[in-house]
Design a protein around this motif. Sequence first.
Motif, mmCIF file in Angstrom:
data_model
loop_
_atom_site.group_PDB
_atom_site.id
_atom_site.type_symbol
_atom_site.label_atom_id
_atom_site.label_comp_id
_atom_site.label_asym_id
_atom_site.label_seq_id
_atom_site.Cartn_x
_atom_site.Cartn_y
_atom_site.Cartn_z
ATOM 1 N N GLU A 63 1.927 -4.532 -6.412
ATOM 2 C CA GLU A 63 2.488 -3.537 -7.324
ATOM 3 C C GLU A 63 4.004 -3.542 -7.221
ATOM 4 O OE1 GLU A 63 2.110 1.181 -8.602
ATOM 5 O OE2 GLU A 63 1.224 0.489 -6.700
ATOM 6 N N SER B 291 -6.802 -1.825 -11.322
ATOM 7 C CA SER B 291 -7.433 -1.150 -10.207
ATOM 8 C C SER B 291 -6.546 -0.023 -9.718
ATOM 9 C CB SER B 291 -7.680 -2.151 -9.081
ATOM 10 O OG SER B 291 -7.935 -1.496 -7.870
ATOM 11 N N ASP C 139 -6.168 0.597 -6.734
ATOM 12 C CA ASP C 139 -5.599 0.049 -5.505
ATOM 13 C C ASP C 139 -5.200 -1.404 -5.740
ATOM 14 O OD1 ASP C 139 -6.084 2.403 -3.865
ATOM 15 O OD2 ASP C 139 -8.206 1.862 -4.014
ATOM 16 N N GLU D 254 -1.043 -4.792 -1.103
ATOM 17 C CA GLU D 254 -2.244 -4.113 -0.614
ATOM 18 C C GLU D 254 -1.916 -2.735 -0.042
ATOM 19 O OE1 GLU D 254 -5.050 -7.872 0.519
ATOM 20 O OE2 GLU D 254 -3.366 -7.476 1.864
ATOM 21 N N GLY D 255 -1.059 -2.019 -0.801
ATOM 22 C CA GLY D 255 -0.714 -0.653 -0.454
ATOM 23 C C GLY D 255 0.446 -0.496 0.505
ATOM 24 N N SER E 147 -4.435 -6.384 -10.093
ATOM 25 C CA SER E 147 -5.686 -6.059 -9.419
ATOM 26 C C SER E 147 -6.210 -7.243 -8.613
ATOM 27 C CB SER E 147 -6.742 -5.651 -10.461
ATOM 28 O OG SER E 147 -6.302 -4.573 -11.246
#
Length: 248
Positions: A10, A4, A6, A68-69, A32
């Motif tokens: 990560e 993904s 997003d 989640e970013g 993802s």
Amino acid sequence: MTESPDPVIELRDVHKSFGDMEVLKGIDLAVSRGEVVVIIGPSGGGKSTLLRCVNLLDPVTAGQVFLEGEDITRPGVDLNRIRRRIGMVFQQFNLFPHLTVLDNLTLAPRKLLGVERGEAERLARDLLARVGLTDKVGAHPRRLSGGQQQRVAIARALMMSPHVMLFDEVTSALDPELVSEVLDVMRDLARSGMTMLCVTHEMGFARELGDRLVFIDGGVIAEQGRPADVLDDPQQARTRQFLRKVLR
């Protein structure tokens, strides 16, 4: 599986050293939402350290981890807030021996999240039903088998409504006949859409439910891909050597 744009988790060029020993040597990995990533590799290769860096139990030496970013490795991050979104289950069950199963599950939500006892107990009973332990609500850990204790540990992690679950060799301390009952719970979680990172030596589980298989050796990702592709046709000599030992 296509990653993904997003990712839920990560890792960017993550390094981890303990003194002069570098355990992780630049890990890049994106997971993802709803993906089940299974991590395999030899002992000492960095698998468990990777999970502990994701959960911030071990601070990274260099690089970044995003949830989640959000960069959760930045200075001043609220560790407790982050860990509420990341459930982790270890090889050892780590249950409080003096508490009943119900109290083991409800303690953290009540103390950390302020959940009322009645609501916490309702959720705990629902989760115990999910892992097949409805009849063990009032039992103490010493009265449970290893497989039952591990299922309680999984239910306890789920009490915090995590966005990601990390499993670190959760069947390795179990007798062979108890492994399947824990794997059944993990299968249920995977099929429900939970994002999961699983360090395991259970290659059947990896093949059946993993979306991606990651082989870590010497602190680096040596190979990754669809589980069937990596297990049946590994491209790297080191992967082939490892799999010959564990699949024979």
